[in-house]
Motif scaffolding. Structure first.
Motif, PDB file in Angstrom:
ATOM      1  N   ARG A 222       0.815  -1.211   0.000  1.00 30.95           N
ATOM      2  CA  ARG A 222       0.000   0.000   0.000  1.00 30.95           C
ATOM      3  C   ARG A 222       0.852   1.265   0.000  1.00 30.95           C
ATOM      4  O   ARG A 222       0.470   2.273  -0.608  1.00 30.95           O
ATOM      5  CB  ARG A 222      -0.919  -0.029   1.220  1.00 30.95           C
ATOM      6  CG  ARG A 222      -1.827   1.177   1.378  1.00 30.95           C
ATOM      7  CD  ARG A 222      -2.656   1.068   2.665  1.00 30.95           C
ATOM      8  NE  ARG A 222      -3.748   0.103   2.527  1.00 30.95           N
ATOM      9  CZ  ARG A 222      -4.554  -0.251   3.522  1.00 30.95           C
ATOM     10  NH1 ARG A 222      -4.381   0.282   4.742  1.00 30.95           N
ATOM     11  NH2 ARG A 222      -5.535  -1.116   3.332  1.00 30.95           N
ATOM     12  N   HIS A 223       2.000   1.241   0.650  1.00 33.30           N
ATOM     13  CA  HIS A 223       2.758   2.473   0.882  1.00 33.30           C
ATOM     14  C   HIS A 223       4.131   2.491   0.231  1.00 33.30           C
ATOM     15  O   HIS A 223       4.953   3.350   0.558  1.00 33.30           O
ATOM     16  CB  HIS A 223       2.893   2.711   2.380  1.00 33.30           C
ATOM     17  CG  HIS A 223       1.586   2.890   3.083  1.00 33.30           C
ATOM     18  ND1 HIS A 223       0.740   3.944   2.807  1.00 33.30           N
ATOM     19  CD2 HIS A 223       0.956   2.129   4.030  1.00 33.30           C
ATOM     20  CE1 HIS A 223      -0.340   3.850   3.572  1.00 33.30           C
ATOM     21  NE2 HIS A 223      -0.239   2.754   4.305  1.00 33.30           N
ATOM     22  N   ASP A 224       4.389   1.571  -0.693  1.00 35.49           N
ATOM     23  CA  ASP A 224       5.677   1.557  -1.387  1.00 35.49           C
ATOM     24  C   ASP A 224       5.925   2.912  -2.045  1.00 35.49           C
ATOM     25  O   ASP A 224       5.077   3.441  -2.773  1.00 35.49           O
ATOM     26  CB  ASP A 224       5.681   0.449  -2.441  1.00 35.49           C
ATOM     27  CG  ASP A 224       7.060   0.224  -3.041  1.00 35.49           C
ATOM     28  OD1 ASP A 224       8.050   0.796  -2.532  1.00 35.49           O
ATOM     29  OD2 ASP A 224       7.140  -0.527  -4.027  1.00 35.49           O
ATOM     30  N   GLY A 225       7.103   3.493  -1.775  1.00 33.90           N
ATOM     31  CA  GLY A 225       7.448   4.784  -2.365  1.00 33.90           C
ATOM     32  C   GLY A 225       6.827   5.969  -1.666  1.00 33.90           C
ATOM     33  O   GLY A 225       6.835   7.086  -2.209  1.00 33.90           O
ATOM     34  N   GLN A 226       6.310   5.772  -0.447  1.00 34.14           N
ATOM     35  CA  GLN A 226       5.641   6.850   0.269  1.00 34.14           C
ATOM     36  C   GLN A 226       6.316   7.123   1.611  1.00 34.14           C
ATOM     37  O   GLN A 226       7.045   6.292   2.145  1.00 34.14           O
ATOM     38  CB  GLN A 226       4.167   6.495   0.517  1.00 34.14           C
ATOM     39  CG  GLN A 226       3.330   6.321  -0.732  1.00 34.14           C
ATOM     40  CD  GLN A 226       1.897   5.931  -0.407  1.00 34.14           C
ATOM     41  OE1 GLN A 226       1.470   5.990   0.740  1.00 34.14           O
ATOM     42  NE2 GLN A 226       1.152   5.535  -1.427  1.00 34.14           N
ATOM     43  N   ALA A 227       6.029   8.296   2.151  1.00 31.82           N
ATOM     44  CA  ALA A 227       6.437   8.675   3.506  1.00 31.82           C
ATOM     45  C   ALA A 227       5.177   8.693   4.361  1.00 31.82           C
ATOM     46  O   ALA A 227       4.274   9.494   4.116  1.00 31.82           O
ATOM     47  CB  ALA A 227       7.116  10.043   3.494  1.00 31.82           C
ATOM     48  N   VAL A 228       5.107   7.813   5.366  1.00 37.85           N
ATOM     49  CA  VAL A 228       3.844   7.578   6.064  1.00 37.85           C
ATOM     50  C   VAL A 228       4.021   7.678   7.578  1.00 37.85           C
ATOM     51  O   VAL A 228       5.085   8.031   8.078  1.00 37.85           O
ATOM     52  CB  VAL A 228       3.246   6.217   5.663  1.00 37.85           C
ATOM     53  CG1 VAL A 228       2.953   6.186   4.163  1.00 37.85           C
ATOM     54  CG2 VAL A 228       4.192   5.070   6.036  1.00 37.85           C
ATOM     55  N   THR A 229       2.971   7.328   8.312  1.00 37.37           N
ATOM     56  CA  THR A 229       2.947   7.488   9.765  1.00 37.37           C
ATOM     57  C   THR A 229       2.757   6.158  10.478  1.00 37.37           C
ATOM     58  O   THR A 229       2.399   5.144   9.858  1.00 37.37           O
ATOM     59  CB  THR A 229       1.816   8.434  10.185  1.00 37.37           C
ATOM     60  OG1 THR A 229       0.567   7.789   9.931  1.00 37.37           O
ATOM     61  CG2 THR A 229       1.877   9.754   9.426  1.00 37.37           C
ATOM     62  N   CYS A 230       2.943   6.184  11.794  1.00 34.99           N
ATOM     63  CA  CYS A 230       2.683   4.997  12.614  1.00 34.99           C
ATOM     64  C   CYS A 230       1.229   4.561  12.482  1.00 34.99           C
ATOM     65  O   CYS A 230       0.920   3.365  12.501  1.00 34.99           O
ATOM     66  CB  CYS A 230       3.017   5.282  14.078  1.00 34.99           C
ATOM     67  SG  CYS A 230       4.745   5.680  14.389  1.00 34.99           S
ATOM     68  N   ASP A 231       0.311   5.531  12.336  1.00 36.47           N
ATOM     69  CA  ASP A 231      -1.104   5.193  12.167  1.00 36.47           C
ATOM     70  C   ASP A 231      -1.338   4.398  10.887  1.00 36.47           C
ATOM     71  O   ASP A 231      -2.179   3.500  10.858  1.00 36.47           O
ATOM     72  CB  ASP A 231      -1.945   6.472  12.140  1.00 36.47           C
ATOM     73  CG  ASP A 231      -1.921   7.200  13.472  1.00 36.47           C
ATOM     74  OD1 ASP A 231      -2.010   6.533  14.517  1.00 36.47           O
ATOM     75  OD2 ASP A 231      -1.791   8.435  13.467  1.00 36.47           O
ATOM     76  N   ASP A 232      -0.594   4.729   9.825  1.00 30.68           N
ATOM     77  CA  ASP A 232      -0.721   3.982   8.572  1.00 30.68           C
ATOM     78  C   ASP A 232      -0.296   2.527   8.760  1.00 30.68           C
ATOM     79  O   ASP A 232      -0.899   1.612   8.188  1.00 30.68           O
ATOM     80  CB  ASP A 232       0.120   4.639   7.475  1.00 30.68           C
ATOM     81  CG  ASP A 232      -0.405   6.001   7.076  1.00 30.68           C
ATOM     82  OD1 ASP A 232      -1.628   6.154   6.926  1.00 30.68           O
ATOM     83  OD2 ASP A 232       0.411   6.920   6.907  1.00 30.68           O
ATOM     84  N   PHE A 233       0.742   2.310   9.554  1.00 30.77           N
ATOM     85  CA  PHE A 233       1.200   0.944   9.824  1.00 30.77           C
ATOM     86  C   PHE A 233       0.121   0.158  10.567  1.00 30.77           C
ATOM     87  O   PHE A 233      -0.219  -0.974  10.186  1.00 30.77           O
ATOM     88  CB  PHE A 233       2.492   0.982  10.637  1.00 30.77           C
ATOM     89  CG  PHE A 233       3.044  -0.369  10.983  1.00 30.77           C
ATOM     90  CD1 PHE A 233       3.746  -1.108  10.053  1.00 30.77           C
ATOM     91  CD2 PHE A 233       2.860  -0.909  12.248  1.00 30.77           C
ATOM     92  CE1 PHE A 233       4.254  -2.369  10.364  1.00 30.77           C
ATOM     93  CE2 PHE A 233       3.360  -2.160  12.583  1.00 30.77           C
ATOM     94  CZ  PHE A 233       4.060  -2.882  11.632  1.00 30.77           C
ATOM     95  N   VAL A 234      -0.426   0.748  11.623  1.00 35.80           N
ATOM     96  CA  VAL A 234      -1.460   0.062  12.402  1.00 35.80           C
ATOM     97  C   VAL A 234      -2.688  -0.204  11.532  1.00 35.80           C
ATOM     98  O   VAL A 234      -3.294  -1.283  11.612  1.00 35.80           O
ATOM     99  CB  VAL A 234      -1.833   0.887  13.644  1.00 35.80           C
ATOM    100  CG1 VAL A 234      -2.971   0.215  14.408  1.00 35.80           C
ATOM    101  CG2 VAL A 234      -0.622   1.069  14.552  1.00 35.80           C
ATOM    102  N   GLU A 235      -3.051   0.740  10.700  1.00 37.29           N
ATOM    103  CA  GLU A 235      -4.220   0.568   9.837  1.00 37.29           C
ATOM    104  C   GLU A 235      -4.033  -0.605   8.881  1.00 37.29           C
ATOM    105  O   GLU A 235      -4.982  -1.377   8.636  1.00 37.29           O
ATOM    106  CB  GLU A 235      -4.479   1.852   9.054  1.00 37.29           C
ATOM    107  CG  GLU A 235      -5.746   1.796   8.203  1.00 37.29           C
ATOM    108  CD  GLU A 235      -6.017   3.097   7.469  1.00 37.29           C
ATOM    109  OE1 GLU A 235      -6.857   3.079   6.552  1.00 37.29           O
ATOM    110  OE2 GLU A 235      -5.393   4.122   7.815  1.00 37.29           O
ATOM    111  N   ALA A 236      -2.833  -0.775   8.358  1.00 37.37           N
ATOM    112  CA  ALA A 236      -2.576  -1.908   7.468  1.00 37.37           C
ATOM    113  C   ALA A 236      -2.719  -3.231   8.215  1.00 37.37           C
ATOM    114  O   ALA A 236      -3.291  -4.200   7.694  1.00 37.37           O
ATOM    115  CB  ALA A 236      -1.179  -1.788   6.851  1.00 37.37           C
ATOM    116  N   LEU A 237      -2.189  -3.287   9.451  1.00 36.15           N
ATOM    117  CA  LEU A 237      -2.353  -4.504  10.258  1.00 36.15           C
ATOM    118  C   LEU A 237      -3.824  -4.794  10.517  1.00 36.15           C
ATOM    119  O   LEU A 237      -4.273  -5.947  10.436  1.00 36.15           O
ATOM    120  CB  LEU A 237      -1.607  -4.355  11.582  1.00 36.15           C
ATOM    121  CG  LEU A 237      -0.078  -4.214  11.551  1.00 36.15           C
ATOM    122  CD1 LEU A 237       0.464  -4.113  12.977  1.00 36.15           C
ATOM    123  CD2 LEU A 237       0.571  -5.381  10.828  1.00 36.15           C
TER     124      LEU A 237
END
Length: 878
Positions: free
Chosen positions: A430-445
């Motif tokens: 989902r986030h390849d090539g992006q700068a993201v947040t800890c919330d994005d990580f949790v949302e993917a899980l």
């Protein structure tokens, strides 16, 4: 060393200017960049004392930027532009805003060129482009790229890089940077050039460049899709024989990441360079990892088993960052644990798979308790995702890394391996090539598993170590047991009231008589202030085995019946819980001793004897299980810290154990470990147990211990046995001590990494003369503030020497403060990392508290103090 600049203080530190304004950066103030830089071309004309940098930036106005018509802001640090061009035309419309370059631009897209000149030799901060032992190298994380050229130096500006390097071929025959090589050639006057291109967009903190006279250890790796990747580890020619372990570790890490996470390497080559002068352990720059030489160079004669393990761990960590940090990076520096906590968990899992999972878990938890727990309960306490900072380099902490990894481990525990893997697959996709947040990580899980993890996000925002109360009641008539749990989190700076934390506790009941699991392990989630759990069908008196595997980074308090811990230490079916029972037995004796009470040593002595004589336990586990808690860890259990009482209690217990267990200890110490180059788990575990038992023997009989240690030192065919013996001798007042120290220095005088050990061992010595010795060592010809490794070896090791550092005279505090102030003028980042030991003043007994606070105030009042040290000192005082 050829390029270490050591001058008298008066020559290196002219009168400092007044301290600058120290602004606070807040997470809530984040805003997207007004301009993006999809492409950057860099041309370097390299030289040790003069390097010209020509940068050409393709800039585009960000449609998500919040300020319409905003000028282009390019960060700089000690830079001066020699020229600025806009769309090919010279420009004088730019202005300087402090160190930053401000360019007003109309329209939405431009080409901006900037010409600068820097002096790598004068760059003692080791951030940006600097010189080290005749070579040039870079360190750009977190904000070092702005010391190379003007650029929006933030992790959410991702660019594709084209780089051309030109240099004198004799001086710099090797030219490396990120990505893949494109073309090379010769120039006039004995110069040459190389062009490289990185096809993957990356933030500027991942930029790297190395130029020098280096030789490669070359190898290759075939990926799971059949691609061949060329591998190279670049070092000075003399160091080539010490690189094979790092190369083997790299290939093991590449295979493991494919097998466990499905992550395949993406470039045509992967380079590692070893550098002598480096602020950090290593850096994950895309395709070109730059390492502190301590985490690359090893052979049995100069490196211990711990060094070999650390090299494998750090090589794996930086390689794993290729996906968890490079391909997917962090949006802002408040999200640092997004890449670091996740990657530490990955390297811990890798190390566990490569060796003993039980021993690895014990080692990880020991580090957490020695470093992170004190951080969590002190003035520098901060959440895994901080809310503010003055200097981001101060947040490369155990909380970000180690506690961050524990949060990822809790996700893994709650979800299970399959759902966790599905979540990380989705995260990378989902986030390849992006700068993201800890919330994005949790949302993917959450999206991949269907499990609500929202309550666990409290761990990101709330500082402090939860304290869990556990009480088990048994009703023999009903054949039932009831476990009552409660939790609390003490106030921390800026967080006076606390929310309830979700705490996953792996729990089982062990039969007191049978020693077997009478209630199989289950995962209990303590997600309220309290909880009761009932166990049915319990036919015998149960023993509580809780937080097995250290499933949550908490402190568990629970009343235990007489003999309960001793029985668990002998029969608990979870290795970590078995180790924990031994630790709690030791704490019982140690804490009684600090209170001046008559402590009962016998339960612990019996448990240690049973452990040493066990045929089912491997030597590595035995070594970890019988080790007493460190003095700093004991201090965490006390409301008011008296270092002398802690030291006295620990030494009395060590002496009693040494005297009572002399025969068992001697047998373990004399066990053959095979040849020094045998790195099998059995050989490494045997050597570890030899060193641990040698220390206990010396505590029971110092004269005999000195003789045995000197004999081990003289006969050693490897650094593990040699350092283990010297580590015992340095704390003894015996003639063998000076003999061994001199022999060690004479043999390894030309090996900087080994001389770091020589400094560190003496700084950690537990003897009354250590403070005098440390002060003398600061004037030793081999000591320099210029090299971060040497600073850490002497000052860092001394700051961790709880008893001697906290000498009642306050001399230890003054020594460390003097070193911090002097080092700050050269390398603020390295200096700031020496401040935390001074931050424990509030919990010290009154006299030491006043002395410690006085040194912090002296540091904070120093003129010209860096932002790095100022933040650490003032927060420690607040």
């Amino acid at each position: 060393m050829a390029d270490v600049r050591t001058l008298p203080e008066a020559e290196t530190t002219p009168e400092a200017p007044p301290s600058p304004t120290h602004a606070t950066i807040r997470r809530e103030d984040y805003r997207p960049p007004d301009w993006l830089v999809p492409q950057i071309e860099l041309k370097f004309t390299l030289g040790i004392e003069k390097t010209r940098v020509q940068a050409k930036l393709t800039v585009e106005r960000n449609p998500e930027g919040l300020e319409a018509g905003a000028p282009l802001l390019l960060n700089g640090d000690e830079l001066k532009p020699l020229g600025v061009w806009i769309d090919g035309n010279p420009s004088d419309s730019w202005t300087m805003k402090g160190d930053d370059l401000l360019i007003p631009l109309a329209g939405d897209a431009h080409e901006v060129a900037i010409d600068t000149e820097i002096n790598p030799f004068a760059n003692s901060k080791l951030m940006g482009l600097y010189a080290s032992n005749g070579m040039l190298c870079t360190q750009c994380e977190a904000e070092g790229f702005r010391r190379i050229t003007f650029f929006p130096d933030r992790p959410d500006v991702l660019s594709r890089y084209k780089v051309r390097m030109e240099a004198d071929e004799a001086q710099f025959p090797v030219l490396l940077t990120n990505g893949n090589p494109v073309e090379t050639g010769k120039s006039e006057g004995g110069r040459h050039w190389a062009e490289w291109e990185d096809p993957f967009p990356k933030p500027c903190y991942l930029f790297a460049l190395v130029a020098g006279d280096l030789k490669p250890n070359r190898d290759s790796f075939t990926t799971m899709s059949g691609r061949k990747v060329d591998l190279a580890i670049w070092v000075r020619k003399a160091d080539l024989p010490k690189t094979q372990h790092a190369m083997d570790s790299l290939k093991e890490a590449m295979a493991w990441d494919e097998r466990v996470y499905g992550r395949e390497y993406d470039l045509d080559l992967f380079n590692i360079v070893a550098v002598s002068d480096f602020n950090m352990g290593a850096m994950e720059n895309k395709g070109l990892n730059i390492f502190n030489s301590a985490y690359v160079l090893a052979d049995p004669d100069t490196a211990t088993d711990v060094d070999f393990d650390n090299i494998a761990r750090v090589v794996a960590h930086e390689y794993f960052h290729n996906w968890s940090g490079d391909r997917v990076t962090c949006r802002d520096w408040f999200q640092l644990s997004l890449k670091e906590g996740f990657t530490v968990f990955r390297d811990q899992s890798f190390s566990a798979d490569m060796g003993s999972a039980a021993v690895k878990r014990i080692e990880d938890v020991r580090i957490l308790r020695m470093v992170q727990f004190p951080e969590d309960s002190g003035p520098l306490s901060h959440p895994i995702r901080p809310d503010s900072y003055m200097e981001i380099s101060n947040f490369y902490t155990s909380t970000i890394y180690n506690k961050g990894a524990e949060l990822i481990r809790m996700f893994h525990t709650v979800l299970g391996p399959e759902k966790f893997r599905a979540g990380t697959d989705l995260y990378f996709e989902r986030h390849d090539g992006q700068a993201v947040t800890c919330d994005d990580f949790v949302e993917a899980l959450e999206d991949a598993s269907g499990v609500d993890l929202s309550q666990f996000k409290i761990w990101y925002s709330q500082a402090g170590t939860p304290q869990v109360g556990a009480k088990l009641d048994y009703d023999a008539e009903a054949k039932a047991a009831t476990l009552r749990l409660d939790q609390r989190v003490a106030p921390t700076p800026g967080q006076s009231s606390k929310q309830v934390m979700p705490i996953p506790l792996r729990t089982a009941l062990i039969g007191e008589e049978s020693g077997t699991e009478i209630a199989p392990e289950q995962l209990i989630l303590l997600d309220g202030l309290s909880r009761e759990v009932r166990f049915e069908g319990i036919d015998e008196a149960p023993l509580l085995s809780i937080n097995r595997g250290f499933s949550a980074p908490v402190v568990v308090h629970g009343a235990r019946r007489d003999g309960e811990l001793e029985r668990l230490a002998q029969s608990d079916t979870d290795p970590f819980a078995r180790y924990e029972a031994m630790q709690e037995l030791a704490f019982g004796a140690l804490l009684a001793g600090t209170r001046g009470e008559q402590a009962d040593f016998e339960p612990l002595i019996r448990a240690v004897r049973n452990t040493l004589r066990s045929n089912e336990l491997d030597p590595a586990f035995k070594a970890e299980a019988i080790l007493l808690p460190q003095e700093a860890v004991i201090a965490e259990r006390l409301e008011v810290i008296d270092p002398d009482a802690i030291h006295s209690a620990r030494e009395q217990l060590r002496k009693a154990m040494g005297e009572a267990l002399m025969d068992d200890l001697a047998k373990a110490q004399s066990a053959a470990a095979g040849s020094g180059d045998d790195l099998s788990p059995l050989a490494k575990g045997t050597r570890r147990l030899r060193s641990v038992t040698l220390g206990m023997l010396a505590a029971g009989d110092p004269q005999q211990g000195a003789r045995i240690a000197k004999a081990q030192f003289d006969a050693a065919d490897n650094m593990t046995d040699r350092q283990g013996a010297l580590g015992v001798l340095v704390s003894l007042d015996a003639p063998e001590r000076e003999q061994a120290l001199q022999a060690f220095y004479d043999r390894f005088e030309q090996d900087a990494l080994v001389i770091d050990k020589w400094f560190s061992l003496q700084a950690a010595a537990q003897r009354s003369g250590t403070l005098d010795e440390v002060e003398r060592l600061a004037s030793h010809p081999a000591f320099t503030l210029q090299n971060p490794n040497r600073l850490r070896a002497l000052v860092g090791s001394f700051g961790m020497n709880h008893w001697v550092f906290n000498d009642a005279s306050g001399r230890g505090y003054r020594f460390v403060a003097d070193m911090i102030i002097a080092a700050d003028r050269l390398n603020p980042q390295a200096a700031a990392r020496q401040v935390p030991p001074l931050g424990r003043w509030r919990r010290m007994e009154p006299k030491r508290s006043e002395l410690m606070r006085g040194q912090l105030e002296r540091i904070a009042d120093t003129r010209g103090l860096s932002r790095d040290v100022y933040e650490q000192a003032t927060k420690s005082l607040a």
